[in-house]
Design an enzyme around this catalytic site. Sequence first.
Site, short mmCIF file in Angstrom:
data_model
loop_
_atom_site.label_atom_id
_atom_site.label_comp_id
_atom_site.label_asym_id
_atom_site.label_seq_id
_atom_site.Cartn_x
_atom_site.Cartn_y
_atom_site.Cartn_z
N ARG A 72 -41.76 4.41 -54.62
CA ARG A 72 -42.43 5.67 -54.66
C ARG A 72 -41.79 6.67 -55.69
NH1 ARG A 72 -41.56 8.99 -51.07
NH2 ARG A 72 -39.55 7.93 -49.99
N LYS A 217 -47.78 6.32 -47.38
CA LYS A 217 -47.04 7.44 -47.28
C LYS A 217 -48.30 8.58 -47.63
CE LYS A 217 -43.07 6.11 -45.74
NZ LYS A 217 -42.90 6.11 -44.28
N HIS A 236 -41.12 10.72 -38.51
CA HIS A 236 -40.47 9.41 -39.12
C HIS A 236 -39.76 8.99 -38.28
CE1 HIS A 236 -38.93 7.70 -43.05
NE2 HIS A 236 -40.03 6.86 -42.63
N SER A 254 -31.92 4.85 -44.01
CA SER A 254 -31.67 3.54 -44.45
C SER A 254 -30.21 3.20 -44.25
CB SER A 254 -32.09 3.38 -46.09
OG SER A 254 -31.68 1.95 -46.33
N LYS A 258 -31.75 1.68 -37.74
CA LYS A 258 -32.89 2.23 -36.75
C LYS A 258 -33.82 0.77 -36.59
CE LYS A 258 -36.57 3.68 -39.13
NZ LYS A 258 -37.51 4.69 -39.71
N THR A 259 -34.23 0.04 -37.55
CA THR A 259 -35.08 -1.23 -37.46
C THR A 259 -34.35 -1.81 -36.41
OG1 THR A 259 -35.84 -0.71 -39.54
CG2 THR A 259 -36.16 -3.24 -38.62
N ASP A 273 -42.03 3.03 -37.89
CA ASP A 273 -41.95 4.02 -39.07
C ASP A 273 -42.55 5.29 -38.51
OD1 ASP A 273 -40.79 4.50 -41.33
OD2 ASP A 273 -42.69 4.49 -42.29
N ARG A 338 -40.35 -5.50 -50.12
CA ARG A 338 -41.03 -5.19 -48.92
C ARG A 338 -42.09 -6.36 -48.38
NH1 ARG A 338 -39.58 -0.16 -46.34
NH2 ARG A 338 -38.56 1.05 -47.87
#
Length: 594
Positions: A72, A217, A236, A254, A258-259, A273, A338
């Site tokens: 981004r 986003k 988020h 990151s 979390k994942t 997410d 990704r």
Amino acid sequence: MVMLSEDVHIEGQDASFLLGSLFSQDSGVKPRAVYRNLSPAELYEKALKFEPGTHVVSSGALATTSGKKTGRSPKDKRVVREDEFEKDVWWGKYSPNYDMDDRTFLANREAAVDFLNTVDRVYVVDGFANWDPELRFKVRIITSRAYHALFMHNMLIRPTREELQAFGEPDFVVYNGGAFPANKYNNFMTSSTSIDISLKHREMVILGTQYAGEMKKGVFTLMHYYMPKRGVLSLHSGCNMGPAGDVTLFFGLSGTGKTTLSTDAKRPLIGDDEHCWGPNGVFNIEGGCYAKAIKLKRSSEPDIYDAIRFGTVLENVQFDPVTREVDYDDGSVTENTRASYPIHYIRNAKIPCIGGHPRNIILLCCDAFGVLPPVSKLTMEQAMYHFISGYTAKVAGTEDGITEPEATFSACFGGAFLMWHPMKYAAMLAEKMQQHGTHAWLVNTGWTGGKYGVGQRMSIAHTRAIIDAIHSGELEAAEYTETPIFHLKVPSSCTGVPPAALHPEAAWTDKAEFSATLAKLGRMFLKNFEHFHDGDAFVGEAMCSRIMSGGPLLPPGEEAEPAAAAVDMKTLKQQQPQVANGSACNGCAATSAC
């Protein structure tokens, strides 16, 4: 009935749904050929035929490239200043919202539309944001790339055939002319990339970047404005649900886990997410997942690994030219590789992606300074403070020039996407926690026994045991002691975790260095919180003071700036220089991380 002009050539599909739209009539969209909501197989065919650099890899996924931009571009994001919305949006030096005027927005929209009108074909994806049917937004994507269409087919909630026939006017339109550059000499432009949002026009324009994440986003940013207007909190976060229907929200930048921690075979995944917390509970905003693929392994992330199959988009990965086996360790194009896939590709996904009111909120951090406990129970004020702080730390070796741990803060764990002031979201979070009896926890997955390079990373087995103890209710009933500086409540015991491991100071041989490092981290938090000195305009001075009381309290004389720790909001505002809109953004130091 809409009459098609003679200069519009339709290549197999009726474009009346598009040309008859009030958005299209206002913007002048008249594409040469229109393809609406094609199936993944059809989009594969178009991408392989018309988009060089696109390939089918051994798993069946579609591998493609996003061009020069592989992430981004937050400093190229613009929000139009409009009378009706200006007072709501957070502006200023530390805000992620750089302003532009309506005239420049319309000029950029015209450039994008002219581009879309001249290419051989455009793809339209009509879909929904928000799984709660009472809060759904109808979103229309218009793009020149089949790759983008497949990406948003995955990321939006896919309409049934009947829902598509009855779709009607969208609530929001994205004109993705990303293959065409913005005019960097126009007012409010800083480069040939521009991502522009107009709340009045209910439109988004993309120029100068083909990175697909800008669309995803952009929709999230839109929800960050409209959902709070309706009393719904946009978040988020990851989210899962236990066998008894107990819901947990996971926040983390990151590298915090979390994942990994929100993906639990015992707890169905609501989403990875983007979520909202409304009057009926939580719901996913999206219809898909957008997972990092760098260094992906089946042994560590089996659900994500197995979701990469036919219909998945792989961005900027490298693969063997003969076998087409993907090398997920290869970051030569970008570390931000990704994978985009529909959420039902996750075997443990909960469909529909909705759940009750959260029982637990887990704020994850990776403290590379090694001074925060592995788990602590937060008061309401601490929950708001740490939610706004959005803390983690970069470590040596992750980026050039970093030789010591470096604190990273991203407001509300997603500072780049906020539209309101962070305190607005935090106040809403506290209100909902109070209403539904939700517990908040700070879980540190970083270092113990010393900072990075001296100590060691927290055991993943211990972290999982902590998460299990939160879910079982064990930690809610535990006895607690309080830490200095941050005044965090640390449980005296936790099944599966050695008692000494719960108290970071015990693992440090040099107690004086521990205290100095803890105070240093406290000063970093206080310094970061100066960015939010203007929050009283959004939540009032009383709530501002309440939020600030949840932060670290340093001994007298040890504050980085004497005014930072205990000053009231009015005094702090007087100490802050006034900054013109559009100055460099420091509001989200972790934009690449979130």
